[in-house]
Design a protein around this motif. Structure first.
Motif, mmCIF file in Angstrom:
data_model
loop_
_atom_site.group_PDB
_atom_site.id
_atom_site.type_symbol
_atom_site.label_atom_id
_atom_site.label_comp_id
_atom_site.label_asym_id
_atom_site.label_seq_id
_atom_site.Cartn_x
_atom_site.Cartn_y
_atom_site.Cartn_z
ATOM 1 N N VAL A 15 39.851 50.123 50.674
ATOM 2 C CA VAL A 15 40.447 48.897 50.144
ATOM 3 C C VAL A 15 40.882 49.172 48.703
ATOM 4 O O VAL A 15 40.064 49.441 47.837
ATOM 5 C CB VAL A 15 39.470 47.710 50.197
ATOM 6 N N ASP A 16 42.177 49.133 48.498
ATOM 7 C CA ASP A 16 42.771 49.409 47.193
ATOM 8 C C ASP A 16 42.820 48.112 46.390
ATOM 9 O O ASP A 16 43.587 47.205 46.698
ATOM 10 C CB ASP A 16 44.177 49.982 47.406
ATOM 11 N N GLU A 17 41.973 48.044 45.347
ATOM 12 C CA GLU A 17 41.881 46.846 44.517
ATOM 13 C C GLU A 17 42.526 47.058 43.151
ATOM 14 O O GLU A 17 41.979 46.669 42.115
ATOM 15 C CB GLU A 17 40.408 46.431 44.359
ATOM 16 N N ALA A 18 43.710 47.630 43.158
ATOM 17 C CA ALA A 18 44.391 47.915 41.888
ATOM 18 C C ALA A 18 44.599 46.661 41.047
ATOM 19 O O ALA A 18 44.619 46.726 39.812
ATOM 20 C CB ALA A 18 45.737 48.592 42.160
ATOM 21 N N TYR A 19 44.748 45.501 41.695
ATOM 22 C CA TYR A 19 45.072 44.263 40.981
ATOM 23 C C TYR A 19 43.901 43.273 40.981
ATOM 24 O O TYR A 19 44.091 42.095 40.697
ATOM 25 C CB TYR A 19 46.307 43.609 41.623
ATOM 26 N N LEU A 53 41.810 53.974 57.418
ATOM 27 C CA LEU A 53 42.614 52.762 57.325
ATOM 28 C C LEU A 53 42.759 52.400 55.852
ATOM 29 O O LEU A 53 41.766 52.270 55.132
ATOM 30 C CB LEU A 53 41.920 51.614 58.075
ATOM 31 N N PHE A 54 44.005 52.244 55.398
ATOM 32 C CA PHE A 54 44.273 51.829 54.024
ATOM 33 C C PHE A 54 44.651 50.348 53.998
ATOM 34 O O PHE A 54 45.596 49.927 54.674
ATOM 35 C CB PHE A 54 45.414 52.646 53.414
ATOM 36 N N LEU A 55 43.915 49.571 53.210
ATOM 37 C CA LEU A 55 44.225 48.164 52.986
ATOM 38 C C LEU A 55 44.429 47.956 51.490
ATOM 39 O O LEU A 55 43.610 48.399 50.688
ATOM 40 C CB LEU A 55 43.082 47.264 53.465
ATOM 41 N N CYS A 56 45.484 47.291 51.129
ATOM 42 C CA CYS A 56 45.772 47.009 49.716
ATOM 43 C C CYS A 56 45.612 45.511 49.500
ATOM 44 O O CYS A 56 46.350 44.714 50.081
ATOM 45 C CB CYS A 56 47.198 47.453 49.380
ATOM 46 N N SER A 57 44.619 45.141 48.678
ATOM 47 C CA SER A 57 44.353 43.717 48.478
ATOM 48 C C SER A 57 43.845 43.458 47.071
ATOM 49 O O SER A 57 42.766 43.945 46.710
ATOM 50 C CB SER A 57 43.329 43.214 49.502
ATOM 51 N N PRO A 58 44.607 42.712 46.262
ATOM 52 C CA PRO A 58 45.918 42.133 46.545
ATOM 53 C C PRO A 58 46.955 43.215 46.895
ATOM 54 O O PRO A 58 46.901 44.313 46.367
ATOM 55 C CB PRO A 58 46.295 41.419 45.248
ATOM 56 N N ASN A 59 47.853 42.824 47.779
ATOM 57 C CA ASN A 59 48.774 43.797 48.345
ATOM 58 C C ASN A 59 50.005 44.006 47.464
ATOM 59 O O ASN A 59 50.557 43.066 46.897
ATOM 60 C CB ASN A 59 49.216 43.323 49.737
ATOM 61 N N VAL A 82 36.193 51.585 47.951
ATOM 62 C CA VAL A 82 37.012 50.712 47.115
ATOM 63 C C VAL A 82 37.657 51.545 46.012
ATOM 64 O O VAL A 82 36.975 52.294 45.316
ATOM 65 C CB VAL A 82 36.162 49.585 46.488
ATOM 66 N N LEU A 83 38.965 51.423 45.877
ATOM 67 C CA LEU A 83 39.695 52.112 44.819
ATOM 68 C C LEU A 83 40.174 51.106 43.780
ATOM 69 O O LEU A 83 40.592 49.989 44.122
ATOM 70 C CB LEU A 83 40.907 52.865 45.387
ATOM 71 N N ARG A 84 40.125 51.529 42.518
ATOM 72 C CA ARG A 84 40.604 50.692 41.420
ATOM 73 C C ARG A 84 41.342 51.548 40.395
ATOM 74 O O ARG A 84 41.335 52.770 40.485
ATOM 75 C CB ARG A 84 39.441 49.944 40.755
ATOM 76 N N THR A 85 41.939 50.883 39.418
ATOM 77 C CA THR A 85 42.745 51.605 38.436
ATOM 78 C C THR A 85 42.650 50.946 37.067
ATOM 79 O O THR A 85 42.359 49.745 36.963
ATOM 80 C CB THR A 85 44.216 51.650 38.883
ATOM 81 N N PHE A 86 42.916 51.734 36.041
ATOM 82 C CA PHE A 86 43.050 51.208 34.682
ATOM 83 C C PHE A 86 44.516 50.928 34.344
ATOM 84 O O PHE A 86 44.832 50.588 33.206
ATOM 85 C CB PHE A 86 42.469 52.201 33.667
ATOM 86 N N SER A 87 45.411 51.063 35.311
ATOM 87 C CA SER A 87 46.845 50.985 35.037
ATOM 88 C C SER A 87 47.388 49.563 34.957
ATOM 89 O O SER A 87 48.463 49.345 34.397
ATOM 90 C CB SER A 87 47.632 51.743 36.114
ATOM 91 N N LYS A 88 46.696 48.597 35.525
ATOM 92 C CA LYS A 88 47.255 47.249 35.632
ATOM 93 C C LYS A 88 46.675 46.318 34.567
ATOM 94 O O LYS A 88 47.149 46.280 33.442
ATOM 95 C CB LYS A 88 47.034 46.714 37.057
ATOM 96 N N ALA A 89 45.634 45.569 34.898
ATOM 97 C CA ALA A 89 45.089 44.601 33.944
ATOM 98 C C ALA A 89 44.573 45.252 32.669
ATOM 99 O O ALA A 89 44.649 44.668 31.580
ATOM 100 C CB ALA A 89 43.967 43.804 34.610
ATOM 101 N N TRP A 90 44.076 46.488 32.785
ATOM 102 C CA TRP A 90 43.529 47.171 31.605
ATOM 103 C C TRP A 90 44.614 47.699 30.680
ATOM 104 O O TRP A 90 44.344 48.071 29.542
ATOM 105 C CB TRP A 90 42.617 48.324 32.039
#
Length: 341
Positions: free
Chosen positions: A173-177, A144-150, A198-206
């Motif tokens: 849970v994708d926490e890109a934001y 199950l993929f959940l994006c939050s914030p979506n 939990v997934l995260r990224t350096f692409s947004k706030a960083w």
């Protein structure tokens, strides 16, 4: 909860050994490496640390999790792909997504010949528990993929822990934001739910989208699965070094977030004054979803004036997703919109 990761991993991957470099990179400045056929000259002549030990250690401090719980990807997109390849048999298994959501979940499932089963979010872009429960009963999904914030709606999802209780498979849970609303992170739930990733990224706030660097956090057992199947040297030396530097510059991170959030408030207010704007949706991110009387016309008007936005119509009727730019960019956006007829 009872959960056995070995029962979830695809059978042919259970006994694969991770790629291991025999180098001691902790003392590379004092060592001579003649084992990998590299060029003896050049700033980046050596392969990077295949285990990214320093970066994982820094992320351990940042997230409050153990280094062994961290795994890295060439962007979080690679980790989405790895998730599907780790747990889903092509032509047999399925993933479950809640739409509208980030398009890469569907894309990578389709690339891997894995069925996509979808549950619609409600008019407030939240999970309807009865609709979700009914879908889960019918579903064969393992992930199950959940994006939050979506993305693209901009809001945090409620009921995530309820989903963890209700779904027997892997919950991503994708926490890109999440840096824009850190209090909403589900990382504290990792110790309670072994099926949570939990997934995260350096692409947004960083601000490092050009480096293509993402990371995940899970139980040590789950993280080991990812660290076993990733491509050798999937995180290049430049990305590792710059990310390490940025992780030491938290004051700059928080300053940038504050500026973005302040600009978001200003832009939301200004957009609401246009008669052709029908709704400005609440946002927990660095973008806003805006409903127009005719989104396609507005989109083309902006595009003609060299302003790129994301047209979400018809999936989300008459809506554009607009990233919060800097002051000058946002002023230009408002100026061009004022010329729209």
């Amino acid at each position: 909860m009872k959960f056995n990761i070995k029962e979830m991993v695809r059978p042919h991957l259970k006994n694969i050994r991770p790629y291991q470099s025999n180098r001691d990179v902790s003392d590379k400045d004092q060592s001579i490496f003649l084992d990998a056929n590299e060029n003896p000259n050049g700033e980046y002549r050596l392969y990077p640390d295949s285990n990214a030990i320093k970066l994982k250690s820094a992320l351990s401090i940042y997230t409050g999790c153990a280094s062994a719980q961290v795994f890295l990807g060439n962007g979080s997109d690679e980790l989405i792909d790895q998730t599907i390849r780790l747990f889903c048999e092509p032509g047999k298994d399925a993933v479950l997504i809640l739409e509208p959501t980030f398009g890469m979940y569907r894309k990578y499932a389709e690339i891997n010949n894995v069925e996509v089963q979808s549950v619609p979010l409600n008019n407030n872009f939240q999970i309807e528990t009865d609709v979700f429960s009914a879908a889960v009963k019918r579903s064969i999904a393992k992930v199950l993929f959940l994006c939050s914030p979506n993305n693209p709606t901009g809001n945090c999802l409620a009921n995530i822990e309820w989903c963890l209780e209700s779904f027997d498979g892997i919950v991503v849970v994708d926490e890109a934001y999440i840096e824009f609303v850190p209090e909403e992170s589900v990382v504290p739930l990792l110790s309670k739910y072994p099926n949570l990733i939990v997934l995260r990224t350096f692409s947004k706030a960083w601000g490092l989208a050009g480096l293509r660097l993402g990371y995940g956090i899970a139980s040590e057992e789950v993280a080991t699965c990812y660290n076993t199947v990733h491509s050798p040297y999937n995180i290049n030396a430049v990305a590792q070094n710059i990310a390490l530097k940025r992780l030491k510059e938290k004051a700059e991170l928080y300053k940038g977030i504050e500026q973005t959030l302040n600009e978001k408030v200003r832009l939301q207010s200004a957009l609401s004054d246009f008669t052709f704007v029908k709704k400005v949706y609440p946002s927990d991110t660095n973008f806003i979803l805006v409903k127009f009387s005719d989104a396609a016309r507005v989109y083309h008007h902006l595009n003609k004036n060299k302003i790129s936005t994301s047209l979400r119509h018809p999936e989300i009727e008459n809506c554009l997703r607009i990233t919060i730019g800097n002051v000058e960019e946002n002023n230009k956006l408002l100026q061009i919109l004022s010329l729209y007829k």
